[in-house]
Design a protein around this motif. Structure first.
Motif, PDB file in Angstrom:
ATOM      1  N   LEU A 165       2.857  15.386  15.756  1.00 41.85           N
ATOM      2  CA  LEU A 165       3.930  15.011  16.672  1.00 41.85           C
ATOM      3  C   LEU A 165       5.301  15.278  16.051  1.00 41.85           C
ATOM      4  CD1 LEU A 165       2.583  11.666  18.211  1.00 41.85           C
ATOM      5  CD2 LEU A 165       2.568  13.948  19.230  1.00 41.85           C
ATOM      6  N   THR A 166       5.439  14.972  14.761  1.00 40.19           N
ATOM      7  CA  THR A 166       6.699  15.265  14.090  1.00 40.19           C
ATOM      8  C   THR A 166       7.002  16.748  14.128  1.00 40.19           C
ATOM      9  OG1 THR A 166       6.416  13.385  12.589  1.00 40.19           O
ATOM     10  CG2 THR A 166       7.973  15.089  11.928  1.00 40.19           C
ATOM     11  N   ALA A 167       5.982  17.555  13.840  1.00 38.67           N
ATOM     12  CA  ALA A 167       6.191  19.003  13.787  1.00 38.67           C
ATOM     13  C   ALA A 167       6.577  19.563  15.143  1.00 38.67           C
ATOM     14  CB  ALA A 167       4.927  19.687  13.269  1.00 38.67           C
ATOM     15  N   ILE A 168       5.848  19.198  16.196  1.00 36.71           N
ATOM     16  CA  ILE A 168       6.140  19.745  17.516  1.00 36.71           C
ATOM     17  C   ILE A 168       7.521  19.297  17.986  1.00 36.71           C
ATOM     18  CG2 ILE A 168       5.418  19.795  19.934  1.00 36.71           C
ATOM     19  CD1 ILE A 168       2.536  19.396  18.945  1.00 36.71           C
ATOM     20  N   GLY A 169       7.835  18.009  17.790  1.00 35.30           N
ATOM     21  CA  GLY A 169       9.157  17.534  18.177  1.00 35.30           C
ATOM     22  C   GLY A 169      10.266  18.228  17.409  1.00 35.30           C
ATOM     23  N   THR A 170      10.063  18.459  16.110  1.00 38.05           N
ATOM     24  CA  THR A 170      11.079  19.123  15.298  1.00 38.05           C
ATOM     25  C   THR A 170      11.217  20.591  15.662  1.00 38.05           C
ATOM     26  OG1 THR A 170      10.671  17.591  13.461  1.00 38.05           O
ATOM     27  CG2 THR A 170      11.794  19.654  12.938  1.00 38.05           C
ATOM     28  N   ALA A 205       9.741  33.489  12.549  1.00 37.82           N
ATOM     29  CA  ALA A 205       8.372  34.012  12.529  1.00 37.82           C
ATOM     30  C   ALA A 205       7.420  33.021  11.877  1.00 37.82           C
ATOM     31  CB  ALA A 205       8.332  35.356  11.799  1.00 37.82           C
ATOM     32  N   SER A 206       7.872  32.369  10.811  1.00 40.34           N
ATOM     33  CA  SER A 206       7.026  31.387  10.142  1.00 40.34           C
ATOM     34  C   SER A 206       6.764  30.182  11.042  1.00 40.34           C
ATOM     35  CB  SER A 206       7.681  30.934   8.836  1.00 40.34           C
ATOM     36  OG  SER A 206       7.739  31.983   7.899  1.00 40.34           O
ATOM     37  N   LEU A 207       7.797  29.713  11.745  1.00 41.97           N
ATOM     38  CA  LEU A 207       7.629  28.557  12.630  1.00 41.97           C
ATOM     39  C   LEU A 207       6.738  28.903  13.821  1.00 41.97           C
ATOM     40  CD1 LEU A 207      11.280  27.141  12.591  1.00 41.97           C
ATOM     41  CD2 LEU A 207       9.306  26.376  11.262  1.00 41.97           C
ATOM     42  N   PHE A 208       6.915  30.096  14.374  1.00 41.03           N
ATOM     43  CA  PHE A 208       6.040  30.524  15.467  1.00 41.03           C
ATOM     44  C   PHE A 208       4.602  30.649  14.961  1.00 41.03           C
ATOM     45  CE2 PHE A 208       4.188  33.628  18.443  1.00 41.03           C
ATOM     46  CZ  PHE A 208       4.522  33.024  19.653  1.00 41.03           C
ATOM     47  N   GLY A 209       4.450  31.190  13.748  1.00 41.19           N
ATOM     48  CA  GLY A 209       3.123  31.279  13.150  1.00 41.19           C
ATOM     49  C   GLY A 209       2.503  29.917  12.925  1.00 41.19           C
ATOM     50  N   ALA A 210       3.326  28.907  12.575  1.00 42.46           N
ATOM     51  CA  ALA A 210       2.807  27.552  12.410  1.00 42.46           C
ATOM     52  C   ALA A 210       2.252  27.018  13.723  1.00 42.46           C
ATOM     53  CB  ALA A 210       3.905  26.633  11.881  1.00 42.46           C
ATOM     54  N   GLY A 211       2.941  27.322  14.836  1.00 39.29           N
ATOM     55  CA  GLY A 211       2.431  26.907  16.140  1.00 39.29           C
ATOM     56  C   GLY A 211       1.099  27.559  16.459  1.00 39.29           C
ATOM     57  N   LEU A 212       1.000  28.858  16.200  1.00 40.06           N
ATOM     58  CA  LEU A 212      -0.273  29.558  16.409  1.00 40.06           C
ATOM     59  C   LEU A 212      -1.356  28.997  15.493  1.00 40.06           C
ATOM     60  CD1 LEU A 212       0.932  33.275  16.647  1.00 40.06           C
ATOM     61  CD2 LEU A 212       0.047  31.868  18.513  1.00 40.06           C
ATOM     62  N   VAL A 223      -3.520  25.745   5.413  1.00 37.03           N
ATOM     63  CA  VAL A 223      -3.141  27.151   5.299  1.00 37.03           C
ATOM     64  C   VAL A 223      -2.546  27.684   6.598  1.00 37.03           C
ATOM     65  CG1 VAL A 223      -4.030  29.477   4.876  1.00 37.03           C
ATOM     66  CG2 VAL A 223      -4.843  27.560   3.498  1.00 37.03           C
ATOM     67  N   LEU A 224      -3.193  27.385   7.734  1.00 37.62           N
ATOM     68  CA  LEU A 224      -2.746  27.924   9.007  1.00 37.62           C
ATOM     69  C   LEU A 224      -1.518  27.220   9.555  1.00 37.62           C
ATOM     70  CD1 LEU A 224      -6.226  28.364  10.713  1.00 37.62           C
ATOM     71  CD2 LEU A 224      -4.600  30.213  10.272  1.00 37.62           C
ATOM     72  N   PHE A 225      -1.345  25.956   9.231  1.00 37.32           N
ATOM     73  CA  PHE A 225      -0.280  25.174   9.848  1.00 37.32           C
ATOM     74  C   PHE A 225       0.789  24.732   8.849  1.00 37.32           C
ATOM     75  CE2 PHE A 225       0.898  20.708  11.317  1.00 37.32           C
ATOM     76  CZ  PHE A 225       1.938  21.150  12.108  1.00 37.32           C
ATOM     77  N   LEU A 226       0.398  23.977   7.811  1.00 36.40           N
ATOM     78  CA  LEU A 226       1.402  23.380   6.942  1.00 36.40           C
ATOM     79  C   LEU A 226       2.166  24.421   6.124  1.00 36.40           C
ATOM     80  CD1 LEU A 226      -0.204  20.084   5.596  1.00 36.40           C
ATOM     81  CD2 LEU A 226       1.468  20.394   7.412  1.00 36.40           C
ATOM     82  N   LEU A 227       1.500  25.439   5.614  1.00 36.50           N
ATOM     83  CA  LEU A 227       2.204  26.418   4.779  1.00 36.50           C
ATOM     84  C   LEU A 227       3.256  27.201   5.573  1.00 36.50           C
ATOM     85  CD1 LEU A 227      -0.566  27.771   2.359  1.00 36.50           C
ATOM     86  CD2 LEU A 227       1.290  26.153   1.896  1.00 36.50           C
ATOM     87  N   PRO A 228       2.933  27.770   6.735  1.00 37.10           N
ATOM     88  CA  PRO A 228       4.014  28.436   7.487  1.00 37.10           C
ATOM     89  C   PRO A 228       5.064  27.467   7.996  1.00 37.10           C
ATOM     90  CG  PRO A 228       1.959  28.458   8.749  1.00 37.10           C
ATOM     91  CD  PRO A 228       1.623  27.989   7.370  1.00 37.10           C
ATOM     92  N   LEU A 229       4.650  26.233   8.356  1.00 37.29           N
ATOM     93  CA  LEU A 229       5.621  25.257   8.842  1.00 37.29           C
ATOM     94  C   LEU A 229       6.623  24.890   7.752  1.00 37.29           C
ATOM     95  CD1 LEU A 229       6.497  23.152  11.048  1.00 37.29           C
ATOM     96  CD2 LEU A 229       4.971  21.548   9.886  1.00 37.29           C
ATOM     97  N   VAL A 230       6.122  24.536   6.583  1.00 36.13           N
ATOM     98  CA  VAL A 230       6.996  24.086   5.501  1.00 36.13           C
ATOM     99  C   VAL A 230       7.876  25.231   5.005  1.00 36.13           C
ATOM    100  CG1 VAL A 230       7.038  23.226   3.133  1.00 36.13           C
ATOM    101  CG2 VAL A 230       5.492  22.204   4.806  1.00 36.13           C
TER     102      VAL A 230
END
Length: 335
Positions: free
Chosen positions: A130-135, A213-220, A248-255
């Protein structure tokens, strides 16, 4: 937890159109960091088991203080606060429930297994998700320097669905069939968000900036993890690949994407300066490649190819090199 609370302390004043966070609020992530160190020490066998109780109490206390501060800022907001604030409050509520669940599990060993699963799901898809999507709804327009006219409306419409999905996910540890509606609901929220970005900005903008691109990749990546979690709930996929995929798929591209945008602001506060622009340029460089390495490696790891961990490892090394170069250049620029 320290990273998320630090990010919230940056964005809550933005969402409420108020001044920066007080020094005491900025110190709360350090309390959470200490609690995390205590948890790791217990799990590694370096500290007695009772230290977990102290860590939980410290975490609940810091979370309560932060939640009260965020609510107070929302009530004192200049005008109606941005709907992203409601996502932060919901995420903090999920964290509180997660900490209470595991605390009860420690005191009630017979229910520990079920409450541990509730704790994990409330943390990963509740607090972090929820934090990630809201941010992301707030951060992506900032990264691109272009407004998203539909962001506030999406956030209002999505939050009830996201909470329903998190609730189903938390209960899926006890009722596995709930993993199907959980995956469909949370997956639908993510598809709605990703499609909204694609329709608003297009591929050229989303993939033309390393942070975006990293944030969009985190969503994917999160969408992939949610679908994998549904498969795990039905017994089609073992749990360990899904856990690795979450990182790997979410936290690394998000951070990496969030830090590429936020670290220059934190290091060089105030108006835009050449030093901040130079630091950001270094951090976003090769961002598209890093996102591709994280997504490809995470996907192969979900498929059972453990050697694919080399791909996200290469992405981490690329970001570490960019971060080291940016910090060195920033320090030289200040001097």
């Amino acid at each position: 937890m320290p990273l998320i609370f630090a990010a919230m302390s940056h964005f809550v004043p933005v969402l409420t159109r108020s001044g920066g966070a007080e020094p005491a609020v900025h110190r709360l992530p350090l309390v959470l960091q200490a609690a995390g160190v205590a948890v790791v020490a217990v799990l590694a066998g370096w500290a007695p088991g009772w230290a977990l109780h102290g860590a939980l109490v410290a975490g609940l206390g810091a979370m309560g203080v932060f939640l009260a501060w965020a609510v107070r800022r929302g009530r004192a907001s200049l005008g109606k606060p941005h709907p992203g604030l409601a996502w932060y409050l919901a995420a903090l509520g999920c964290l509180a429930l997660a900490l209470v669940a595991i605390f009860v599990g420690l005191l009630w060993p017979a229910a520990y297994g079920a409450l541990r699963r509730v704790h994990l799901h409330l943390n990963t898809l509740g607090f972090i998700g929820l934090t990630a999507i809201g941010t992301l709804h707030v951060l992506m327009p900032t990264v691109l320097g272009k407004p998203d006219p539909q962001a506030a409306l999406r956030l209002r419409r999505q939050l009830p669905w996201a909470l329903a999905g998190v609730a189903c996910t938390a209960l899926a540890g006890v009722l596995p069939w709930l993993s199907v509606p959980a995956a469909l609901i949370i997956g639908g929220v993510l598809v709605h968000t990703l499609w909204g970005w694609w329709r608003t900005w297009g591929a050229a903008l989303l993939l033309g900036d390393g942070a975006a691109a990293s944030l969009f990749g985190a969503g994917l990546g999160l969408l992939t993890v949610v679908l994998a979690g549904g498969a795990h709930g039905l017994g089609w996929l073992p749990g360990r690949p899904a856990v690795g995929g979450f990182f790997v798929l979410f936290l690394l591209p998000l951070v990496s994407g969030a830090l590429a945008q936020l670290l220059p602001v934190w290091r060089f506060p105030g108006p835009m300066s050449p030093a901040r622009a130079a630091m950001r340029a270094r951090l976003v460089r090769l961002g598209v490649l890093r996102a591709a390495l994280f997504l490809a490696g995470g996907g192969l790891m979900l498929a059972g190819f453990e050697a694919a961990v080399a791909l996200p490892a290469a992405g981490v090394l690329l970001f570490a090199a960019a971060l080291g170069g940016a910090l060195t250049a920033g320090g030289a620029g200040r001097a």
